[in-house]
Design a protein around this motif. Structure first.
Motif, short mmCIF file in Angstrom:
data_model
loop_
_atom_site.label_atom_id
_atom_site.label_comp_id
_atom_site.label_asym_id
_atom_site.label_seq_id
_atom_site.Cartn_x
_atom_site.Cartn_y
_atom_site.Cartn_z
N LYS A 110 39.84 42.22 35.03
CA LYS A 110 40.27 42.22 33.64
C LYS A 110 40.10 43.63 33.07
CE LYS A 110 39.21 37.49 32.21
NZ LYS A 110 38.43 36.65 31.27
N ILE A 128 44.38 42.80 29.76
CA ILE A 128 45.16 42.47 30.95
C ILE A 128 44.26 41.58 31.81
CG2 ILE A 128 46.47 43.37 32.90
CD1 ILE A 128 46.60 46.07 31.40
N GLN A 129 44.70 40.39 32.06
CA GLN A 129 43.85 39.41 32.74
C GLN A 129 43.58 39.78 34.19
OE1 GLN A 129 42.33 36.95 31.15
NE2 GLN A 129 43.27 37.70 29.26
N SER A 130 44.58 40.20 34.88
CA SER A 130 44.45 40.52 36.30
C SER A 130 45.22 41.81 36.55
CB SER A 130 45.01 39.37 37.14
OG SER A 130 44.94 39.67 38.52
N SER A 131 44.50 42.91 36.53
CA SER A 131 45.16 44.22 36.58
C SER A 131 45.87 44.46 37.90
CB SER A 131 44.11 45.33 36.38
OG SER A 131 43.45 45.17 35.14
N GLU A 132 47.01 45.13 37.79
CA GLU A 132 47.78 45.54 38.97
C GLU A 132 47.95 47.05 38.93
OE1 GLU A 132 51.46 43.41 38.75
OE2 GLU A 132 50.52 41.44 39.10
N GLU A 146 54.27 37.43 33.43
CA GLU A 146 53.34 36.46 33.99
C GLU A 146 52.16 36.18 33.06
OE1 GLU A 146 54.22 38.19 38.47
OE2 GLU A 146 52.18 38.04 37.73
N LYS A 147 52.37 36.47 31.81
CA LYS A 147 51.32 36.19 30.82
C LYS A 147 50.01 36.90 31.15
CE LYS A 147 54.13 33.36 28.78
NZ LYS A 147 54.82 33.79 27.56
N ARG A 148 50.06 37.98 31.92
CA ARG A 148 48.82 38.69 32.23
C ARG A 148 48.31 39.47 31.03
NH1 ARG A 148 48.83 42.64 35.28
NH2 ARG A 148 51.05 43.15 35.22
N ASP A 183 50.02 48.71 36.36
CA ASP A 183 49.57 48.70 34.96
C ASP A 183 48.91 50.02 34.58
OD1 ASP A 183 48.39 45.29 35.36
OD2 ASP A 183 50.38 46.03 34.76
N SER A 204 47.56 39.88 27.03
CA SER A 204 47.33 39.14 25.79
C SER A 204 46.80 40.11 24.74
CB SER A 204 46.35 37.98 26.00
OG SER A 204 45.08 38.47 26.43
#
Lengths: 113, 114
Positions: B18, B79-83, B62-64, B86, B66
């Motif tokens: 996150k 960012i819920q699950s960083s890539e 993907e709603k990552r 990002d 918010s």
């Protein structure tokens, strides 16, 4: 789809010369055109802005020329100074409380003394 | 000088972690924007708020992503699950009355996803 386009991508001028940055847009509902400048490792800051009711806006050495019919505008920097070296972004907005700015890709200006 | 305060200035996360960044808009500015600026200097509008209400937002992949702007608390972007994609400079800006007025940007949060 890039709604605001800028050219050139980069520009080098000598101190004292006039730098000309170009911007074009597609959406005829755009009604506010600010230019932002951004120095390395800093955030963008408003430089000068124009609304389509005018075809020219001047602020010191910075002048916007606006051509509504051709959907083009340009930023002229007269008597360029090394401190003007920055990336310049043309932006556009349709106005209103829910409006958002659409930015161009930027023109990196380098002024050589 | 802008009085939009963003924290942290730098953020390093591993993929899948996150990432949360905060923004305090300039006093008296009810409208807040979040933009992402990538390494090519391209700006991507993410979301804007008027007070606590969302005005406009992109279809956050993907709603990552918010975001919220609670009353009496800093605005935030998470960012819920960083890539890796990002990784960018995240800019918060505020204005008195939408982007028709001057946008005042904060110094940004530079996110690096390893």
């Amino acid at each position: 789809q890039q709604q605001v386009r800028q050219s050139p991508q980069s520009l080098t001028v000598w101190e004292g010369e006039t730098a000309i940055l170009n911007c074009s847009y597609e959406d005829s509902t755009f009604d506010y055109f600010p230019w932002y400048w951004q120095f390395p490792r800093e955030s963008p800051a408003l430089l000068i802005a124009i609304r389509p009711v005018s075809n020219k806006k001047e602020d010191g050495r910075f002048t916007i020329f606006f051509n509504k019919r051709e959907k083009k505008l340009s930023l002229h920097i007269t008597d360029s100074q090394p401190g003007d070296s920055a990336t310049y972004f043309c932006a556009a907005n349709t106005g209103g409380l829910s409006g958002k700015l659409t930015f161009g890709e930027g023109t990196q200006v380098t002024v050589i003394s | 000088n802008s009085k939009v305060i963003q924290t942290p200035r730098y953020l390093v996360k591993g993929q899948g972690q996150k990432a949360k960044m905060r923004c305090i808009p300039e006093k008296g500015h009810p409208v807040v924007f979040w933009y992402q600026q990538n390494k090519n200097n391209e700006f991507k509008f993410l979301i804007n708020f008027q007070n606590q209400e969302v005005l406009q937002q992109i279809d956050m992949t993907e709603k990552r992503f918010s975001a919220e702007c609670p009353s009496n608390s800093p605005c935030s972007l998470e960012i819920q699950s960083s890539e890796a994609g990002d990784s960018a400079l995240y800019l918060c800006a505020s204005s008195l009355q939408g982007s028709a007025e001057t946008l005042y940007f904060g110094s940004g949060t530079r996110l690096t996803v390893l």
